[in-house]
Design a protein around this motif. Structure first.
Motif, PDB file in Angstrom:
ATOM      1  N   THR A 152       8.605  -9.030   4.507  1.00 15.64           N
ATOM      2  CA  THR A 152       9.786  -8.909   3.646  1.00 15.64           C
ATOM      3  C   THR A 152       9.740  -7.595   2.877  1.00 15.64           C
ATOM      4  O   THR A 152      10.719  -6.840   2.832  1.00 15.64           O
ATOM      5  CB  THR A 152       9.867 -10.101   2.684  1.00 15.64           C
ATOM      6  OG1 THR A 152      10.096 -11.301   3.437  1.00 15.64           O
ATOM      7  CG2 THR A 152      10.991  -9.928   1.672  1.00 15.64           C
ATOM      8  N   VAL A 153       8.599  -7.312   2.268  1.00 14.52           N
ATOM      9  CA  VAL A 153       8.443  -6.057   1.513  1.00 14.52           C
ATOM     10  C   VAL A 153       8.592  -4.859   2.444  1.00 14.52           C
ATOM     11  O   VAL A 153       9.300  -3.894   2.141  1.00 14.52           O
ATOM     12  CB  VAL A 153       7.080  -6.052   0.795  1.00 14.52           C
ATOM     13  CG1 VAL A 153       6.729  -4.657   0.275  1.00 14.52           C
ATOM     14  CG2 VAL A 153       7.086  -7.057  -0.350  1.00 14.52           C
ATOM     15  N   ALA A 154       7.953  -4.922   3.601  1.00 17.48           N
ATOM     16  CA  ALA A 154       8.015  -3.804   4.544  1.00 17.48           C
ATOM     17  C   ALA A 154       9.438  -3.559   5.031  1.00 17.48           C
ATOM     18  O   ALA A 154       9.912  -2.414   5.060  1.00 17.48           O
ATOM     19  CB  ALA A 154       7.093  -4.084   5.729  1.00 17.48           C
ATOM     20  N   SER A 155      10.124  -4.624   5.410  1.00 24.67           N
ATOM     21  CA  SER A 155      11.475  -4.458   5.961  1.00 24.67           C
ATOM     22  C   SER A 155      12.461  -4.021   4.884  1.00 24.67           C
ATOM     23  O   SER A 155      13.390  -3.240   5.157  1.00 24.67           O
ATOM     24  CB  SER A 155      11.946  -5.750   6.627  1.00 24.67           C
ATOM     25  OG  SER A 155      12.000  -6.822   5.703  1.00 24.67           O
ATOM     26  N   ALA A 156      12.277  -4.495   3.653  1.00 23.21           N
ATOM     27  CA  ALA A 156      13.184  -4.106   2.573  1.00 23.21           C
ATOM     28  C   ALA A 156      13.040  -2.619   2.254  1.00 23.21           C
ATOM     29  O   ALA A 156      14.030  -1.913   2.019  1.00 23.21           O
ATOM     30  CB  ALA A 156      12.922  -4.943   1.328  1.00 23.21           C
ATOM     31  N   VAL A 157      11.813  -2.104   2.253  1.00 22.68           N
ATOM     32  CA  VAL A 157      11.611  -0.675   2.029  1.00 22.68           C
ATOM     33  C   VAL A 157      12.186   0.126   3.191  1.00 22.68           C
ATOM     34  O   VAL A 157      12.837   1.163   2.991  1.00 22.68           O
ATOM     35  CB  VAL A 157      10.118  -0.372   1.803  1.00 22.68           C
ATOM     36  CG1 VAL A 157       9.851   1.130   1.858  1.00 22.68           C
ATOM     37  CG2 VAL A 157       9.658  -0.935   0.469  1.00 22.68           C
ATOM     38  N   GLY A 165       5.355  -4.954  -4.374  1.00 21.51           N
ATOM     39  CA  GLY A 165       4.407  -4.002  -3.849  1.00 21.51           C
ATOM     40  C   GLY A 165       5.117  -2.856  -3.187  1.00 21.51           C
ATOM     41  O   GLY A 165       6.318  -2.905  -2.902  1.00 21.51           O
ATOM     42  N   ALA A 166       4.367  -1.821  -2.918  1.00 15.38           N
ATOM     43  CA  ALA A 166       4.887  -0.660  -2.219  1.00 15.38           C
ATOM     44  C   ALA A 166       4.813  -0.909  -0.704  1.00 15.38           C
ATOM     45  O   ALA A 166       4.210  -1.882  -0.251  1.00 15.38           O
ATOM     46  CB  ALA A 166       4.057   0.580  -2.584  1.00 15.38           C
ATOM     47  N   ALA A 167       5.442  -0.019   0.046  1.00 15.30           N
ATOM     48  CA  ALA A 167       5.321  -0.029   1.499  1.00 15.30           C
ATOM     49  C   ALA A 167       5.565   1.380   1.995  1.00 15.30           C
ATOM     50  O   ALA A 167       6.299   2.163   1.391  1.00 15.30           O
ATOM     51  CB  ALA A 167       6.316  -1.001   2.141  1.00 15.30           C
ATOM     52  N   ALA A 186       0.851  -1.188   0.000  1.00 20.80           N
ATOM     53  CA  ALA A 186       0.000   0.000   0.000  1.00 20.80           C
ATOM     54  C   ALA A 186       0.884   1.235   0.000  1.00 20.80           C
ATOM     55  O   ALA A 186       2.052   1.183   0.408  1.00 20.80           O
ATOM     56  CB  ALA A 186      -0.919   0.010   1.213  1.00 20.80           C
ATOM     57  N   THR A 187       0.326   2.347  -0.433  1.00 21.80           N
ATOM     58  CA  THR A 187       1.010   3.635  -0.346  1.00 21.80           C
ATOM     59  C   THR A 187       0.382   4.519   0.722  1.00 21.80           C
ATOM     60  O   THR A 187       0.865   5.614   0.986  1.00 21.80           O
ATOM     61  CB  THR A 187       0.954   4.369  -1.696  1.00 21.80           C
ATOM     62  OG1 THR A 187      -0.415   4.484  -2.111  1.00 21.80           O
ATOM     63  CG2 THR A 187       1.720   3.586  -2.765  1.00 21.80           C
ATOM     64  N   ASP A 188      -0.686   4.038   1.330  1.00 26.33           N
ATOM     65  CA  ASP A 188      -1.382   4.741   2.411  1.00 26.33           C
ATOM     66  C   ASP A 188      -1.178   3.931   3.691  1.00 26.33           C
ATOM     67  O   ASP A 188      -1.454   2.733   3.711  1.00 26.33           O
ATOM     68  CB  ASP A 188      -2.869   4.847   2.064  1.00 26.33           C
ATOM     69  CG  ASP A 188      -3.676   5.590   3.116  1.00 26.33           C
ATOM     70  OD1 ASP A 188      -3.188   5.789   4.244  1.00 26.33           O
ATOM     71  OD2 ASP A 188      -4.819   5.971   2.810  1.00 26.33           O
ATOM     72  N   LEU A 248       8.870   3.928  -2.632  1.00 27.46           N
ATOM     73  CA  LEU A 248       9.704   2.782  -2.964  1.00 27.46           C
ATOM     74  C   LEU A 248       8.848   1.539  -3.150  1.00 27.46           C
ATOM     75  O   LEU A 248       7.789   1.394  -2.528  1.00 27.46           O
ATOM     76  CB  LEU A 248      10.739   2.531  -1.867  1.00 27.46           C
ATOM     77  CG  LEU A 248      11.776   3.628  -1.635  1.00 27.46           C
ATOM     78  CD1 LEU A 248      12.636   3.310  -0.422  1.00 27.46           C
ATOM     79  CD2 LEU A 248      12.648   3.825  -2.868  1.00 27.46           C
ATOM     80  N   ARG A 249       9.340   0.631  -3.990  1.00 31.28           N
ATOM     81  CA  ARG A 249       8.651  -0.634  -4.276  1.00 31.28           C
ATOM     82  C   ARG A 249       9.653  -1.765  -4.119  1.00 31.28           C
ATOM     83  O   ARG A 249      10.789  -1.687  -4.592  1.00 31.28           O
ATOM     84  CB  ARG A 249       8.099  -0.613  -5.696  1.00 31.28           C
ATOM     85  CG  ARG A 249       7.578  -1.949  -6.212  1.00 31.28           C
ATOM     86  CD  ARG A 249       6.915  -1.788  -7.562  1.00 31.28           C
ATOM     87  NE  ARG A 249       5.679  -1.043  -7.426  1.00 31.28           N
ATOM     88  CZ  ARG A 249       4.487  -1.612  -7.183  1.00 31.28           C
ATOM     89  NH1 ARG A 249       4.393  -2.937  -7.072  1.00 31.28           N
ATOM     90  NH2 ARG A 249       3.404  -0.890  -7.074  1.00 31.28           N
ATOM     91  N   ALA A 250       9.234  -2.815  -3.431  1.00 31.61           N
ATOM     92  CA  ALA A 250      10.093  -3.981  -3.218  1.00 31.61           C
ATOM     93  C   ALA A 250       9.555  -5.167  -4.002  1.00 31.61           C
ATOM     94  O   ALA A 250       8.340  -5.385  -4.070  1.00 31.61           O
ATOM     95  CB  ALA A 250      10.174  -4.331  -1.737  1.00 31.61           C
ATOM     96  N   THR A 251      10.480  -5.940  -4.584  1.00 35.45           N
ATOM     97  CA  THR A 251      10.125  -7.150  -5.317  1.00 35.45           C
ATOM     98  C   THR A 251      10.909  -8.315  -4.740  1.00 35.45           C
ATOM     99  O   THR A 251      12.146  -8.293  -4.732  1.00 35.45           O
ATOM    100  CB  THR A 251      10.445  -7.014  -6.811  1.00 35.45           C
ATOM    101  OG1 THR A 251       9.707  -5.916  -7.359  1.00 35.45           O
ATOM    102  CG2 THR A 251      10.078  -8.281  -7.566  1.00 35.45           C
ATOM    103  N   LEU A 252      10.198  -9.304  -4.223  1.00 31.09           N
ATOM    104  CA  LEU A 252      10.850 -10.494  -3.695  1.00 31.09           C
ATOM    105  C   LEU A 252      10.754 -11.618  -4.710  1.00 31.09           C
ATOM    106  O   LEU A 252       9.787 -11.701  -5.473  1.00 31.09           O
ATOM    107  CB  LEU A 252      10.221 -10.916  -2.357  1.00 31.09           C
ATOM    108  CG  LEU A 252       8.772 -11.407  -2.361  1.00 31.09           C
ATOM    109  CD1 LEU A 252       8.667 -12.919  -2.606  1.00 31.09           C
ATOM    110  CD2 LEU A 252       8.078 -11.060  -1.048  1.00 31.09           C
ATOM    111  N   THR A 253      11.766 -12.459  -4.733  1.00 31.38           N
ATOM    112  CA  THR A 253      11.748 -13.671  -5.555  1.00 31.38           C
ATOM    113  C   THR A 253      11.650 -14.859  -4.615  1.00 31.38           C
ATOM    114  O   THR A 253      12.536 -15.082  -3.781  1.00 31.38           O
ATOM    115  CB  THR A 253      13.014 -13.782  -6.421  1.00 31.38           C
ATOM    116  OG1 THR A 253      13.088 -12.644  -7.289  1.00 31.38           O
ATOM    117  CG2 THR A 253      12.978 -15.046  -7.268  1.00 31.38           C
ATOM    118  N   SER A 254      10.583 -15.612  -4.730  1.00 36.51           N
ATOM    119  CA  SER A 254      10.298 -16.684  -3.782  1.00 36.51           C
ATOM    120  C   SER A 254      11.332 -17.799  -3.851  1.00 36.51           C
ATOM    121  O   SER A 254      12.098 -17.912  -4.821  1.00 36.51           O
ATOM    122  CB  SER A 254       8.916 -17.277  -4.073  1.00 36.51           C
ATOM    123  OG  SER A 254       8.954 -18.135  -5.216  1.00 36.51           O
ATOM    124  N   VAL A 255      11.334 -18.641  -2.832  1.00 34.00           N
ATOM    125  CA  VAL A 255      12.041 -19.910  -2.933  1.00 34.00           C
ATOM    126  C   VAL A 255      11.311 -20.755  -3.970  1.00 34.00           C
ATOM    127  O   VAL A 255      10.216 -20.410  -4.424  1.00 34.00           O
ATOM    128  CB  VAL A 255      12.079 -20.631  -1.573  1.00 34.00           C
ATOM    129  CG1 VAL A 255      12.821 -19.800  -0.543  1.00 34.00           C
ATOM    130  CG2 VAL A 255      10.673 -20.976  -1.081  1.00 34.00           C
TER     131      VAL A 255
END
Length: 287
Positions: free
Chosen positions: A84-89, A281-283, A20-22, A121-128
């Motif tokens: 993961t997305v939240a912490s990476a941002v 996604g965003a965070a 989300a951005t909000d 900022l937007r984070a992209t994770l690559t799964s296992v």
């Protein structure tokens, strides 16, 4: 606690809304960027105090990357996409966008943080590496009963499966948006059912278009009625759809959290990461 009210020796606890951005949307996650020296018991206590569905604890690895552990208010989980997305941002806001390597209990998860053209900022994770297995008829029947669903509530074009991309999820597809919108289930019963089968969430989906889905994720095993936006389940669902429909759209859009008043948006990319799945996604920080 936050950096303003932490006692000496306590970790700095950040709060971010993922997908989300909000700050009022998406899925809130706790983030501890320097968890070195924290015991398992202390991490669980922090996660319980934060009260979100998951809190991520990062420890810089001398060999590069970060060792990451994820805790719900009740237990440690092997992987969590939204945290993961939240912490990476949160990390990128302090050290700059770029590529990070997360070493999780489920395996290594590359994460890339970029600047979003729309801002933030937007984070992209690559799964296992994911896998999908049959869901036993008796298990599905029991899960439906605990959810209060009838067999005819299911979409026959999207059969039940157990999908994994760092954590196990039972995928059940609703035949209508109205069925998805009504979520009133046996919390303790479903928690016991899921614990016995090593399920992290139940991924409830409804297909709005070939590449657009609305999703919900009951999470009683984590002590939470519903997870507002679930990156690990999104990755697992991407693997599920790619196996079920080899010609599935290359990019999926998942809407989640609308029924909770916390709308979130997840992008699932099935293109170049095969057999892995990318989720982005965003965070944004929660004040």
């Amino acid at each position: 606690m936050t950096s303003d009210d932490a006692a000496p020796g306590d970790p700095e606890i950040l709060r971010y809304a993922a997908f989300a951005t909000d700050p009022a949307g998406g899925n809130p996650a706790g983030v501890v960027l320097d968890a070195g020296g924290l015991s398992t018991e202390r991490m669980l206590a922090v996660a319980a105090a934060v009260g979100y569905s998951e809190t991520a604890f990062l420890t810089a690895d001398p060999a590069g990357g970060y060792a990451v552990r994820y805790f719900s208010p009740l237990a440690e989980v092997p992987f969590c996409g939204h945290a993961t997305v939240a912490s990476a941002v949160a990390l990128a806001e302090r050290v700059g966008p770029g590529e990070y390597l997360y070493r999780t209990a489920a395996g290594e998860v590359p994460v890339e943080v970029t600047e979003d053209p729309a801002g933030g900022l937007r984070a992209t994770l690559t799964s296992v590496e994911p896998h999908v297995t049959e869901a036993g008829a008796a298990d599905v029947a029991e899960a439906l009963a605990l959810l209060g669903w009838a067999p005819e509530d299911l979409d026959p074009a999207l059969p039940p499966r157990v999908a994994y991309a760092g954590a196990r999820h039972l995928v059940l597809a609703a035949a209508t948006r109205e069925r998805l919108a009504r979520l009133d289930y046996d919390f303790d019963g479903l928690a016991a059912h899921m614990t016995a089968r090593d399920l992290t969430t139940v991924q409830l989906v409804w297909r709005a278009a070939p590449d657009v889905f609305h999703v919900r994720d009951p999470f009683p095993v984590g002590g939470v009625v519903e997870d507002p936006a679930t990156g690990a389940a999104a990755a697992a669902f991407g693997a599920y759809l790619r196996e079920l429909e080899p010609a599935a759209p290359a990019v999926l859009t998942l809407h989640q959290g609308e029924d909770l008043g916390r709308p979130g948006l997840l992008r699932v990319d099935l293109r170049s990461a095969a057999p892995r799945v990318r989720v982005s996604g965003a965070a944004v920080a929660i004040p």
